[in-house]
Motif scaffolding. Structure first.
Motif, short mmCIF file in Angstrom:
data_model
loop_
_atom_site.label_atom_id
_atom_site.label_comp_id
_atom_site.label_asym_id
_atom_site.label_seq_id
_atom_site.Cartn_x
_atom_site.Cartn_y
_atom_site.Cartn_z
N LEU A 195 -10.79 -0.35 -0.43
CA LEU A 195 -10.77 0.36 0.96
C LEU A 195 -9.58 -0.03 1.71
O LEU A 195 -9.32 -1.08 1.92
CB LEU A 195 -12.00 0.46 1.63
N ASP A 196 -8.80 0.92 2.16
CA ASP A 196 -7.70 0.95 3.09
C ASP A 196 -8.32 1.31 4.18
O ASP A 196 -8.06 2.41 4.74
CB ASP A 196 -6.43 1.56 2.44
N MET A 197 -9.05 0.69 5.19
CA MET A 197 -9.56 0.88 6.34
C MET A 197 -8.51 1.17 7.55
O MET A 197 -7.54 0.09 7.36
CB MET A 197 -10.44 -0.35 6.71
N CYS A 205 0.75 -1.20 0.18
CA CYS A 205 0.22 0.04 0.06
C CYS A 205 0.88 1.31 0.25
O CYS A 205 1.88 1.34 0.82
CB CYS A 205 -0.88 0.08 1.37
N ILE A 206 0.58 2.12 -0.75
CA ILE A 206 1.45 3.26 -0.95
C ILE A 206 0.70 4.35 0.22
O ILE A 206 -0.41 4.43 0.17
CB ILE A 206 1.24 4.00 -2.26
N GLY A 207 1.87 5.06 0.78
CA GLY A 207 1.18 6.33 1.69
C GLY A 207 0.97 7.27 0.88
O GLY A 207 1.44 7.34 -0.65
N GLY A 267 -2.44 -0.27 12.88
CA GLY A 267 -3.28 0.83 12.32
C GLY A 267 -3.88 0.30 11.08
O GLY A 267 -5.03 0.77 10.62
N LYS A 268 -3.01 -0.42 10.47
CA LYS A 268 -3.25 -0.86 8.95
C LYS A 268 -3.62 -2.16 8.79
O LYS A 268 -4.43 -2.80 7.69
CB LYS A 268 -2.30 -0.25 8.29
N ALA A 269 -3.11 -3.34 9.39
CA ALA A 269 -2.95 -4.58 8.83
C ALA A 269 -3.87 -5.48 9.82
O ALA A 269 -3.48 -6.52 10.14
CB ALA A 269 -1.59 -5.10 8.69
N PHE A 280 5.96 2.90 1.26
CA PHE A 280 4.88 1.87 1.21
C PHE A 280 4.83 1.12 2.58
O PHE A 280 5.87 1.06 3.17
CB PHE A 280 5.34 0.67 0.18
N PHE A 281 3.70 0.50 2.88
CA PHE A 281 3.43 -0.28 3.87
C PHE A 281 2.79 -1.60 3.51
O PHE A 281 2.46 -1.47 2.33
CB PHE A 281 2.73 0.28 5.19
N GLN A 282 2.62 -2.57 4.24
CA GLN A 282 1.88 -3.53 3.72
C GLN A 282 0.73 -4.26 4.69
O GLN A 282 0.55 -3.93 5.95
CB GLN A 282 2.72 -4.93 3.75
N TYR A 292 -12.21 5.72 6.61
CA TYR A 292 -12.00 4.81 5.17
C TYR A 292 -11.07 5.56 4.22
O TYR A 292 -10.56 6.75 4.80
CB TYR A 292 -13.35 5.22 4.44
N GLU A 293 -10.45 4.94 3.45
CA GLU A 293 -9.57 5.44 2.33
C GLU A 293 -9.99 4.60 1.08
O GLU A 293 -9.89 3.59 1.11
CB GLU A 293 -7.99 5.34 2.75
N VAL A 294 -10.70 5.48 -0.02
CA VAL A 294 -10.70 4.82 -0.97
C VAL A 294 -9.66 4.78 -2.07
O VAL A 294 -8.84 5.69 -1.88
CB VAL A 294 -12.08 5.72 -1.58
N GLU A 295 -9.51 3.44 -2.56
CA GLU A 295 -8.25 3.38 -3.35
C GLU A 295 -8.43 2.30 -4.43
O GLU A 295 -9.54 1.79 -4.59
CB GLU A 295 -7.06 2.65 -2.40
N MET A 296 -7.74 2.29 -5.41
CA MET A 296 -7.87 1.46 -6.65
C MET A 296 -6.71 0.37 -6.51
O MET A 296 -5.24 0.75 -6.13
CB MET A 296 -7.58 2.09 -8.04
MN MN Z 1 -4.08 4.21 2.18
#
Ligand code: MN
Length: 227
Positions: free
Chosen positions: A108-110, A29-31, A129-131, A52-54, A77-81
């Motif tokens: 979504l990158d919740m 995932c790109i910041g 926070g992310k994974a 990037f993080f994973q 929420y973070e909308v992403e492709m």
């Molecule tokens: Mn994101």
């Protein structure tokens, strides 16, 4: 028959529009990848290198439900492709990068923003926070042969029918070929790798009962209920 000494974990998959399952190996995932309010980035010599993080492959979830996660009171929420790779390699050139793409999906990158914020402040890793479980709601993958390589058009996220995030794919600071090329300089990319391409401005919190809808030009919409 295998020599596994415990039951082998299931290979995480993303459904493919039209049938079949895409097996997921890694999720990068790109910041920060959209300059807010910027209409067009073009070549900016001052841009910082991407970071990037994973997420974990099995954090991706195509169920359409997002259970409010534990240990947080501020989930964003973070909308992403999402970009899914069918082939990999190292030192991939930007010119060749898109040849490695299998398909695209809305996702979504919740984010447990409160926990991510604490981690940032203390210089700690972001996984907490992310994974986390089901932190990557995602729609069925759509093949390049059907949708091409979406690189412009509206990206929006609605919560309960109100627009909360909006941007354009052409506002990505690091374009999809550049992300693939950059990652391949540091990692061996392989079939099954997925890249989440960043979010436009307007991120914010959700509550149980909310319904999130992701619309990305050229791709199917994604609807996710917070449960
Ligand atoms: Mn994101």
């Amino acid at each position: 028959m295998s020599d596994y000494v415990i039951p082998a974990p299931k290979i995480p998959t993303i459904p493919v529009e039209g049938g079949g399952e895409f097996p997921v190996r890694r999720v990068y995932c790109i910041g920060r990848n959209y300059a807010a309010h910027s209409i067009e980035m073009g070549d900016d010599p001052d841009r910082d290198p991407p970071f990037f993080f994973q997420k974990n492959p099995n954090n991706l979830d195509a169920s359409g439900d997002f259970p409010y996660p534990s240990q947080t009171s501020d989930v964003h929420y973070e909308v992403e492709m999402a970009v899914a790779l069918k082939t990999g390699g190292t030192n991939i050139s930007t010119a060749d990068a898109l040849d490695h793409v299998y398909g695209y999906a809305a996702c979504l990158d919740m984010t447990r923003r409160d926990l991510q914020g604490e981690a940032k402040k203390k210089g700690r890793p972001w996984e907490i926070g992310k994974a986390f479980e089901r932190s990557g709601p995602i729609g069925p993958l759509q093949l390049v042969s059907e949708v091409g390589h979406p690189d412009n058009g509206r990206v929006e996220l609605l919560v309960n029918d109100e627009v909360q995030q909006e941007g354009d794919l052409n506002q990505m600071i690091w374009k999809v070929p550049e992300m693939i090329s950059y990652l391949s300089d540091f990692f061996e990319l392989e079939p099954g790798d997925v890249i989440m391409s960043g979010t436009p401005s307007g991120v914010g919190p959700i509550q149980k009962g909310d319904v999130m809808v992701v619309n990305i030009a050229g791709l199917n919409s994604l609807t996710v209920k917070v449960t």
